[in-house]
Structure formats: structure tokens, C-alpha cells
Design a protein around this motif. Structure first.
Motif, PDB file in Angstrom:
ATOM      1  N   CYS A   4       0.846  -1.187   0.000  1.00  0.00           N
ATOM      2  CA  CYS A   4       0.000   0.000   0.000  1.00  0.00           C
ATOM      3  C   CYS A   4       0.882   1.238   0.000  1.00  0.00           C
ATOM      4  CB  CYS A   4      -0.874   0.023   1.240  1.00  0.00           C
ATOM      5  SG  CYS A   4      -1.993  -1.372   1.384  1.00  0.00           S
ATOM      6  N   TYR A   5       0.330   2.329  -0.502  1.00  0.00           N
ATOM      7  CA  TYR A   5       1.031   3.610  -0.583  1.00  0.00           C
ATOM      8  C   TYR A   5       0.019   4.664  -0.175  1.00  0.00           C
ATOM      9  CZ  TYR A   5       4.402   6.853  -2.773  1.00  0.00           C
ATOM     10  OH  TYR A   5       5.345   7.817  -3.022  1.00  0.00           O
ATOM     11  N   ALA A   6       0.299   5.391   0.901  1.00  0.00           N
ATOM     12  CA  ALA A   6      -0.692   6.340   1.431  1.00  0.00           C
ATOM     13  C   ALA A   6      -0.055   7.686   1.726  1.00  0.00           C
ATOM     14  CB  ALA A   6      -1.316   5.778   2.701  1.00  0.00           C
ATOM     15  N   LYS A   7      -0.838   8.725   1.584  1.00  0.00           N
ATOM     16  CA  LYS A   7      -0.409  10.076   1.940  1.00  0.00           C
ATOM     17  C   LYS A   7      -0.429  10.205   3.464  1.00  0.00           C
ATOM     18  CE  LYS A   7      -0.851  14.718   0.251  1.00  0.00           C
ATOM     19  NZ  LYS A   7      -1.328  15.541  -0.822  1.00  0.00           N
ATOM     20  N   THR A   8       0.578  10.895   4.039  1.00  0.00           N
ATOM     21  CA  THR A   8       0.671  10.973   5.493  1.00  0.00           C
ATOM     22  C   THR A   8       0.514  12.379   6.057  1.00  0.00           C
ATOM     23  OG1 THR A   8       3.079  11.171   5.402  1.00  0.00           O
ATOM     24  CG2 THR A   8       2.164   8.952   5.662  1.00  0.00           C
ATOM     25  N   VAL A   9       0.421  13.417   5.229  1.00  0.00           N
ATOM     26  CA  VAL A   9       0.324  14.772   5.763  1.00  0.00           C
ATOM     27  C   VAL A   9      -0.910  14.883   6.659  1.00  0.00           C
ATOM     28  CG1 VAL A   9      -0.935  15.790   3.808  1.00  0.00           C
ATOM     29  CG2 VAL A   9       0.515  17.230   5.210  1.00  0.00           C
ATOM     30  N   GLY A  10      -0.703  15.343   7.898  1.00  0.00           N
ATOM     31  CA  GLY A  10      -1.796  15.482   8.848  1.00  0.00           C
ATOM     32  C   GLY A  10      -2.297  14.175   9.431  1.00  0.00           C
ATOM     33  N   LEU A  11      -1.565  13.095   9.224  1.00  0.00           N
ATOM     34  CA  LEU A  11      -2.013  11.779   9.682  1.00  0.00           C
ATOM     35  C   LEU A  11      -2.074  11.699  11.203  1.00  0.00           C
ATOM     36  CD1 LEU A  11      -2.658   8.802   8.881  1.00  0.00           C
ATOM     37  CD2 LEU A  11      -0.215   8.351   9.147  1.00  0.00           C
ATOM     38  N   THR A  12      -3.178  11.141  11.699  1.00  0.00           N
ATOM     39  CA  THR A  12      -3.322  10.842  13.130  1.00  0.00           C
ATOM     40  C   THR A  12      -3.993   9.475  13.253  1.00  0.00           C
ATOM     41  OG1 THR A  12      -5.539  11.800  13.339  1.00  0.00           O
ATOM     42  CG2 THR A  12      -3.654  13.289  13.737  1.00  0.00           C
ATOM     43  N   GLY A  26       9.519  -2.108   8.701  1.00  0.00           N
ATOM     44  CA  GLY A  26       9.105  -2.713   7.439  1.00  0.00           C
ATOM     45  C   GLY A  26       8.359  -1.754   6.539  1.00  0.00           C
ATOM     46  N   SER A  27       7.925  -0.611   7.080  1.00  0.00           N
ATOM     47  CA  SER A  27       7.292   0.424   6.255  1.00  0.00           C
ATOM     48  C   SER A  27       8.342   1.481   5.918  1.00  0.00           C
ATOM     49  CB  SER A  27       6.089   1.039   6.967  1.00  0.00           C
ATOM     50  OG  SER A  27       6.479   1.660   8.167  1.00  0.00           O
ATOM     51  N   ILE A  28       8.067   2.249   4.879  1.00  0.00           N
ATOM     52  CA  ILE A  28       9.009   3.270   4.415  1.00  0.00           C
ATOM     53  C   ILE A  28       8.300   4.614   4.360  1.00  0.00           C
ATOM     54  CG2 ILE A  28      10.469   4.028   2.501  1.00  0.00           C
ATOM     55  CD1 ILE A  28      10.634   1.027   1.699  1.00  0.00           C
ATOM     56  N   LEU A  29       8.840   5.590   5.088  1.00  0.00           N
ATOM     57  CA  LEU A  29       8.302   6.954   5.063  1.00  0.00           C
ATOM     58  C   LEU A  29       9.078   7.768   4.045  1.00  0.00           C
ATOM     59  CD1 LEU A  29       7.946   7.519   8.892  1.00  0.00           C
ATOM     60  CD2 LEU A  29       6.085   7.380   7.245  1.00  0.00           C
ATOM     61  N   GLU A  30       8.364   8.632   3.313  1.00  0.00           N
ATOM     62  CA  GLU A  30       8.965   9.445   2.262  1.00  0.00           C
ATOM     63  C   GLU A  30       8.606  10.917   2.483  1.00  0.00           C
ATOM     64  OE1 GLU A  30       8.634   9.813  -2.601  1.00  0.00           O
ATOM     65  OE2 GLU A  30       7.337   8.421  -1.535  1.00  0.00           O
ATOM     66  N   ASN A  31       9.615  11.781   2.503  1.00  0.00           N
ATOM     67  CA  ASN A  31       9.434  13.233   2.648  1.00  0.00           C
ATOM     68  C   ASN A  31       8.765  13.627   3.960  1.00  0.00           C
ATOM     69  OD1 ASN A  31      10.554  13.748   0.097  1.00  0.00           O
ATOM     70  ND2 ASN A  31       8.591  13.420  -0.891  1.00  0.00           N
ATOM     71  N   VAL A  32       8.930  12.843   4.999  1.00  0.00           N
ATOM     72  CA  VAL A  32       8.296  13.096   6.288  1.00  0.00           C
ATOM     73  C   VAL A  32       9.331  13.654   7.258  1.00  0.00           C
ATOM     74  CG1 VAL A  32       7.086  12.029   8.226  1.00  0.00           C
ATOM     75  CG2 VAL A  32       6.597  11.289   5.907  1.00  0.00           C
TER      76      VAL A  32
END
Length: 86
Positions: A4-12, A26-32
Motif C-alpha cells: 500500500c502507498y498512502a499520503k501521510t500529511v496530517g495523519l493521526t 518494514g514500512s518506508i516513510l517518504e518526505n516526512v
């Protein structure tokens, strides 16, 4: 594809509990953005870009259908798109 690939801006956790809980080893964060001293992630930090993402295996989502396939072709496909104005 198995992931899966999800947007994280503002994620709670309150807004998107399954995505939030899928962010682990095991997950990869990008531009965070994150605090270099504590390692704490700041999902509201848009200093790099608002296009912050996470990629994670499908198995990180409870009740996911694995393998993620069906025996037929879809009858309809919906594409969500956006231009520079929203």
C-alpha cells in the motif's frame, strides 16, 4: 502487488487508524519530517513538501485480503485525479 502507498500529511491515529498503525518496522516513510534527537515523526511538517507518503506491506492492514486478487476483471475503474488548483 502486495503493498500500500498512502499520503501521510496530517495523519493521526484518530483520522486513519489502520494506516497509522501500519507504520512500523518494514514500512518506508517518504518526505516526512522527524525530530533527529527523539526519532519522533511529525506528520504535520510540510517543510519539505506536502507530498508525504508511506509505503507498507498489505499484511500490515488487519483483515486485508491476501493475496489481493480476484478471479475476474473489474467492470468499472474509478481514477481520482487532481490538478494544480485542487
Amino acid at each position: 502487488e502486495g503493498g500500500c502507498y498512502a499520503k501521510t500529511v496530517g495523519l493521526t491515529r484518530e483520522k486513519e487508524p489502520e494506516i497509522y498503525d501500519a507504520i512500523r518496522f518494514g514500512s518506508i516513510l517518504e518526505n516526512v519530517g522527524f525530530d533527529e534527537m527523539t526519532g519522533e515523526v511529525d506528520y504535520d511538517d510540510v517543510s519539505i513538501t506536502e507530498n508525504t507518503r508511506v509505503a507498507y506491506p498489505l499484511k500490515f492492514i488487519p483483515n486485508a485480503r491476501i493475496p489481493a486478487k480476484v478471479e475476474h476483471h473489474p467492470k468499472q475503474i474509478i481514477l481520482l485525479t487532481c490538478d494544480a488548483f485542487g
